[in-house]
Scaffold this active site. Sequence first.
Site, PDB file in Angstrom:
ATOM      1  N   CYS A 113      -1.012  -2.093  -0.709  1.00 59.78           N
ATOM      2  CA  CYS A 113      -0.942  -0.807  -1.411  1.00 59.78           C
ATOM      3  C   CYS A 113      -1.886   0.227  -0.803  1.00 59.78           C
ATOM      4  CB  CYS A 113      -1.258  -0.991  -2.890  1.00 59.78           C
ATOM      5  SG  CYS A 113      -0.116  -2.096  -3.720  1.00 59.78           S
ATOM      6  N   HIS A 252      -5.038   4.862  -6.447  1.00 64.12           N
ATOM      7  CA  HIS A 252      -3.807   4.077  -6.387  1.00 64.12           C
ATOM      8  C   HIS A 252      -3.327   3.807  -7.816  1.00 64.12           C
ATOM      9  CE1 HIS A 252      -0.841   1.157  -5.585  1.00 64.12           C
ATOM     10  NE2 HIS A 252      -1.557   0.116  -5.937  1.00 64.12           N
ATOM     11  N   ASN A 282       3.810   1.013 -10.138  1.00 64.50           N
ATOM     12  CA  ASN A 282       3.069   0.850  -8.880  1.00 64.50           C
ATOM     13  C   ASN A 282       4.055   0.923  -7.713  1.00 64.50           C
ATOM     14  OD1 ASN A 282       1.640  -0.095  -6.665  1.00 64.50           O
ATOM     15  ND2 ASN A 282       0.692  -1.805  -7.744  1.00 64.50           N
TER      16      ASN A 282
END
Length: 326
Positions: A113, A252, A282
């Site tokens: 990520c 994030h 996400n």
Amino acid sequence: MSFVKFLGIGSAVPEKILSNLDLEKMIDTSDEWILSRTGIAERRIVEPEVATSDLAYEASIKALEDASMDPEDIDGIVVGTITPDYIFPSTACVLQSLLGANNAFAFDVLAGCSGFIYALHVAKGLIQGGGSKNLLVVGAETVSKIMNYEDRTTCILFGDGAGAAVITTSDTPGILSSCLGANGDGGEFLYMPAGGSRMPTSEETLKNGSHFLRMEGKEVFKEAVKALQSSTLEAIKLADITPDDIDLLIPHQANYRIIEAVRKRLKLPEEKVFSNLDRYGNTSSASVPIALDEAVKSSRLKRGDIVVFSAFGAGFTWGASVVRWQ
Ligand code: UT7
């Protein structure tokens, strides 16, 4: 050494929405559990025929338009993704062809990520190294393609999307600092076991679902909070600023509780932390650039503001970047 700034940004998400109520019909979960444990209400999911490069293309076209540039003006393309179209060739090469960016080199960065932050750091270095002028930096994912929709501990979290940025040389500082980190010992907590050289595709791997993302959420959660805080502090130290100077933190987007824990540790007021997690879940490498695009379009981020990006992901990897928005 020249400075580097953002010249254009863009993002793209699929139209199809997978809501918590949809998930209630698929697995043993509830809207209440998902909202209270993660902050996610819905996520976007691509149609079967759509690949990561298709979303990357849509986001890149918007970023190029925003930068008033043609694809031929781009010297290089760096794509952060954990869901490439193929293991090889790179999604960056597929994107280069789709765009007709005939003067660009192209490669992928695989950093979980943190993919966009890693790609940005590398691209900034390539510009400051002197060889490149205009680079296209992309975070793009179709995480739904590696999701086990029978695993309630992971499938409620992730969604698809892409964000892209054109960065270029500047006379004044734009990207003020950038730092990366990794701890490979954490690899086992978030990974996809099969499909690589360690465990090539076989009947067995298909049967036991080893081609899907696996995660031990609790372990990842703890490390994410620590790394998001420490990398943010490192980047602001490198930029010679303090947390008080931050106008907007774009962390994030993994879990609202992670974002809140980091916000409190950094002693930032709620209005200085951006989140669109409720709508997209996400989106891995795409989460920071999609959020950045939305922050700019909604005027949460204005010219002259100090914005900090911070990410954490599989590897483990982490990174942060401080930017004076121009
Ligand atoms: O991008 C970087 C990578 N990702 C992350 O940063 C994610 C990090 N981790 C997380 O966000 C959280 O750990 C999760 C959201 C994945 C899980 O939340 P948690 O508070 O750590 O829950 P848990 O794993 O401790 O599970 C608590 C309970 C368990 O039941 P028991 O054992 O207490 O009876 C789970 O089985 O909740 C159960 N559970 C669910 N219940 C309803 C787990 N998933 C679900 C679900 N719906 N979807």
